[in-house]
Design a protein around this motif. Structure first.
Motif, PDB file in Angstrom:
ATOM      1  N   GLY A 198      -1.726  10.369 -32.625  1.00 57.30           N
ATOM      2  CA  GLY A 198      -0.271  10.373 -32.606  1.00 57.30           C
ATOM      3  C   GLY A 198       0.332   9.993 -31.272  1.00 57.30           C
ATOM      4  N   SER A 199       1.573  10.398 -31.078  1.00 58.32           N
ATOM      5  CA  SER A 199       2.311  10.038 -29.870  1.00 58.32           C
ATOM      6  C   SER A 199       2.160  11.103 -28.790  1.00 58.32           C
ATOM      7  N   ASN A 201       4.393  12.435 -26.795  1.00 56.82           N
ATOM      8  CA  ASN A 201       5.416  13.482 -26.727  1.00 56.82           C
ATOM      9  C   ASN A 201       5.064  14.698 -27.589  1.00 56.82           C
ATOM     10  N   LYS A 202       4.334  14.470 -28.694  1.00 53.58           N
ATOM     11  CA  LYS A 202       3.950  15.587 -29.547  1.00 53.58           C
ATOM     12  C   LYS A 202       2.844  16.426 -28.905  1.00 53.58           C
ATOM     13  N   SER A 246       7.757   8.656 -23.785  1.00 52.88           N
ATOM     14  CA  SER A 246       6.548   9.325 -24.247  1.00 52.88           C
ATOM     15  C   SER A 246       6.335   9.172 -25.750  1.00 52.88           C
ATOM     16  N   SER A 247       7.400   9.052 -26.530  1.00 53.48           N
ATOM     17  CA  SER A 247       7.243   8.906 -27.974  1.00 53.48           C
ATOM     18  C   SER A 247       6.727   7.530 -28.356  1.00 53.48           C
ATOM     19  N   ASN A 248       6.816   6.560 -27.446  1.00 53.78           N
ATOM     20  CA  ASN A 248       6.298   5.216 -27.700  1.00 53.78           C
ATOM     21  C   ASN A 248       4.921   4.991 -27.085  1.00 53.78           C
ATOM     22  N   VAL A 249       4.336   6.045 -26.564  1.00 60.33           N
ATOM     23  CA  VAL A 249       2.964   5.984 -26.054  1.00 60.33           C
ATOM     24  C   VAL A 249       2.072   6.715 -27.054  1.00 60.33           C
ATOM     25  N   LEU A 250       1.133   5.984 -27.640  1.00 57.63           N
ATOM     26  CA  LEU A 250       0.272   6.541 -28.679  1.00 57.63           C
ATOM     27  C   LEU A 250      -1.149   6.739 -28.150  1.00 57.63           C
ATOM     28  N   ASP A 261       5.541   0.032 -30.026  1.00 60.66           N
ATOM     29  CA  ASP A 261       6.925  -0.195 -30.429  1.00 60.66           C
ATOM     30  C   ASP A 261       7.606  -1.249 -29.566  1.00 60.66           C
TER      31      ASP A 261
END
Length: 431
Positions: A198-199, A201-202, A246-250, A261
């Motif tokens: 996943g990303s 940020n999670k 951070s949400s676009n880093v997987l 993204d």
């Protein structure tokens, strides 16, 4: 005529007929026979029912035949319509101008099968640009993430596909690979490699079950820096991502960081100023947007915009908090301003993520926090390049020193850098 000489005392009477090679139907309506006197019909009424029965039987067979033919014809028509509708459902719109991008296209039918009809059980996430579904391609059993985007204009669709087709040729270990795209009416589908972890940020926010350790965080920061360096300097065209967060880093199976993204990305030649195909009218996410865009409403697609967002991203990972948190005290609400104040007060390390419990390399944490402030300089000309940022993270170059008034001083000789920076004086004024 007397037949007494011909007929026997006991004989049988019968009927026979022949039409040669032809076929004919003959009916005996009635007959009478006597051995003494004239033979006569007792009733001719018997002829009528037989004739009527023949007519009704023929009509019934004719009606049954016509009815059966009509039913069969109707079934054929319905089946043809169903096949046509099914084909239309999965039909891809392919136009002449798209043919040069064909190697990067996928069939909608394959994506529909891969995601099990884009059902909710396969939904990975959603955002302003669309929804992302997990799937397995039926053609090669590859696990993918399929992003569904709705575009409003025909021109926007053409430009988007042209841009994505170019970005699909990007090849770097720290970029999420774009496998293909698909267009269906006003929908666009972008197919990426699936990232099982996943990303980022999670892993950091939302009270995860396990704290994402510093050793992994620092590795991901270097991974993203390497990916951005490739985009800015090492590919055949210069790519500005414009939405680093951070949400676009997987994270892949080995927790390697991959920047994904590219919905806001722009391309231009290395020897030219920013001039690219228009992809979207918006730019970036609140908290990561460059100050010049907020102040003037304009921001060119230059690497310095990515460097600023990367600086915010560095602070985000080190501090374990989002760039803007309205629930905090006013002096802590804006993360970058809060870190600047801590630096000015000489308590920079207080910005470290408390969830880490002090389990980090202090020199690396300090390096990341200072580099984050350096990259997020309010003045575009004061930001360093991604090559220099990566060298600092790799400890191949020292980070410039700061004084208490937020002025950056280049104390180290520039010859220690592989790509020496221009002489700069950077002001990091706090709010």
């Amino acid at each position: 005529m007397s037949l007494s000489n011909i007929l026997e005392e006991e004989m049988y009477v019968g009927f026979s007929a022949a039409t040669g090679n032809l076929y004919d139907e003959n009916y005996i309506a009635a007959w009478s026979f006597t051995t003494n006197g004239d033979a006569s019909f007792k009733s001719l009424e018997l002829c009528v029912p037989i004739t009527q029965r023949k007519s009704k039987s023929s009509n019934s067979r004719l009606i049954a035949g016509i009815t059966t033919a009509c039913v069969l014809l109707l079934l054929v028509v319905v089946a043809a319509l169903l096949v046509r509708l099914k084909r239309k459902q999965y039909r891809d719109i392919i136009e002449e101008w798209e043919m040069e991008y064909w190697p990067h296209r996928s069939k909608y039918k394959d994506l529909h099968i891969a995601t099990r009809g884009f059902g909710e059980d396969g939904l990975l996430g959603s955002g302003g640009f669309g929804r992302v579904y997990r799937g397995v391609l039926p053609t090669n059993s590859l696990q993918v993430a399929v992003k569904c985007i709705l575009r409003e204009t025909e021109e926007g669709i053409k430009e988007f596909i042209a841009e994505i087709s170019s970005l699909g040729r990007l090849q770097h270990r720290n970029l999420v690979q774009i496998r293909s795209f698909c267009r269906r009416v006003k929908q666009l589908f972008i197919v990426y490699d699936y990232m099982p972890n996943g990303s980022l940020n999670k892993k950091i926010f939302g009270k995860p079950k396990m704290v994402f350790e510093w050793v992994h965080r620092y590795k991901v920061l270097k991974d993203v820096a390497a990916g951005l360096l490739y985009l800015h300097e090492e590919w055949e065209q210069r790519v500005v991502h414009r939405d680093i967060k951070s949400s676009n880093v997987l994270l892949d199976a080995e927790l390697n960081g991959k920047l994904g993204d590219f919905g806001l990305a722009r391309l231009y030649e290395h020897n030219k100023n920013s001039h690219t195909t228009r992809v979207v009218s918006t730019m970036g996410t609140l908290g990561y947007i460059v100050p010049e865009l907020i102040h003037t409403g304009k921001a060119s697609a230059v690497p310095a915009t990515d460097v600023f967002s990367f600086g915010i991203f560095l602070l985000e990972v080190a501090c374990g908090r989002k760039p803007v948190e309205p629930s905090l005290q006013p002096e802590q609400m804006i993360m970058v301003d809060w870190v600047r104040e801590l630096y000015a007060a000489g308590t920079l390390m207080d910005a470290a993520d408390p969830n880490l419990g002090g389990q980090y390399v202090e020199s690396e944490m300090e390096r990341v926090l200072k580099l984050g402030l350096l990259c997020s300089n309010p003045q575009p000309e004061g930001r360093i390049s991604m090559r220099q940022a990566l060298q600092i993270l790799e400890e191949e170059a020292p980070i410039p020193g700061f004084d208490a008034t937020f002025h950056l001083e280049i104390n180290e000789p520039t010859s220690t850098l592989k790509s020496p920076p221009n002489s700069i004086s950077i002001s990091l004024e706090g709010r």
